[in-house]
Design a protein around this motif. Structure first.
Motif, PDB file in Angstrom:
ATOM      1  N   ASN A  20      65.876  62.967  11.647  1.00  0.00           N
ATOM      2  CA  ASN A  20      64.282  63.403  11.372  1.00  0.00           C
ATOM      3  C   ASN A  20      63.741  62.520  10.421  1.00  0.00           C
ATOM      4  OD1 ASN A  20      64.293  64.140  13.766  1.00  0.00           O
ATOM      5  ND2 ASN A  20      65.585  66.312  12.911  1.00  0.00           N
ATOM      6  N   THR A  22      59.259  63.022   8.790  1.00  0.00           N
ATOM      7  CA  THR A  22      58.004  64.001   8.469  1.00  0.00           C
ATOM      8  C   THR A  22      57.097  62.978   7.699  1.00  0.00           C
ATOM      9  OG1 THR A  22      59.326  64.905   6.362  1.00  0.00           O
ATOM     10  CG2 THR A  22      60.369  65.654   8.213  1.00  0.00           C
ATOM     11  N   GLU A  23      56.359  64.162   8.246  1.00  0.00           N
ATOM     12  CA  GLU A  23      54.806  63.797   7.270  1.00  0.00           C
ATOM     13  C   GLU A  23      55.088  63.108   5.507  1.00  0.00           C
ATOM     14  OE1 GLU A  23      51.224  62.848   6.706  1.00  0.00           O
ATOM     15  OE2 GLU A  23      51.974  62.420   8.152  1.00  0.00           O
ATOM     16  N   THR A  24      56.238  63.894   4.838  1.00  0.00           N
ATOM     17  CA  THR A  24      56.269  63.460   3.471  1.00  0.00           C
ATOM     18  C   THR A  24      57.048  62.429   3.724  1.00  0.00           C
ATOM     19  OG1 THR A  24      56.998  66.331   3.388  1.00  0.00           O
ATOM     20  CG2 THR A  24      57.784  64.533   2.331  1.00  0.00           C
ATOM     21  N   LYS A  56      61.636  59.472  17.917  1.00  0.00           N
ATOM     22  CA  LYS A  56      62.228  59.412  15.993  1.00  0.00           C
ATOM     23  C   LYS A  56      61.239  58.691  15.377  1.00  0.00           C
ATOM     24  CE  LYS A  56      65.899  62.686  15.843  1.00  0.00           C
ATOM     25  NZ  LYS A  56      67.172  63.103  15.452  1.00  0.00           N
TER      26      LYS A  56
END
Length: 117
Positions: A20, A22-24, A56
């Motif tokens: 996955n 992520t925003e990070t 994803k």
């Protein structure tokens, strides 16, 4: 998770994406892009994928392309991953960049690094 690889230097961003994103992960990339662009260069990106599903990857690129001000800042993008994603990725990337995009299988990592350099 997005890992920044040691191959990152000058105007090359080298990443390995697993599972996955992520925003990070998006926040890791933007400063690298800005640093290259602020030096008057175009971005060359080596993007290696592992254990991805289309959704994803789609979510990651949608988030990244929100900053359309950089659409013309990419020169080359080497996509490295399973062959099953080749056509999908290439077609997905075309609308938001004028960069030359080339797909490589995982076994062709070294060829991809040479091409993007």
């Amino acid at each position: 998770m997005l890992q920044i690889l040691e191959f990152t230097k000058n105007n090359i961003i080298a990443t390995r994406a697993k599972d996955n994103l992520t925003e990070t992960d998006i926040q890791k990339i933007h400063p690298l892009i800005h640093n290259i662009v602020n030096r008057g260069k175009k971005v060359r990106w080596y993007f290696e994928m592992e254990n991805f599903s289309g959704s994803k990857l789609n979510a990651f690129w949608q988030d990244l392309k929100m900053d359309m001000s950089h659409a013309d800042d990419y020169e080359k993008i080497a996509m490295v991953g399973d062959k099953k994603w080749q056509n999908w990725i290439t077609q997905f990337m075309k609308p938001f960049t004028n960069a030359e995009i080339k797909y490589f299988e995982l076994e062709e990592k070294e060829e991809a690094k040479e091409w993007v350099s």
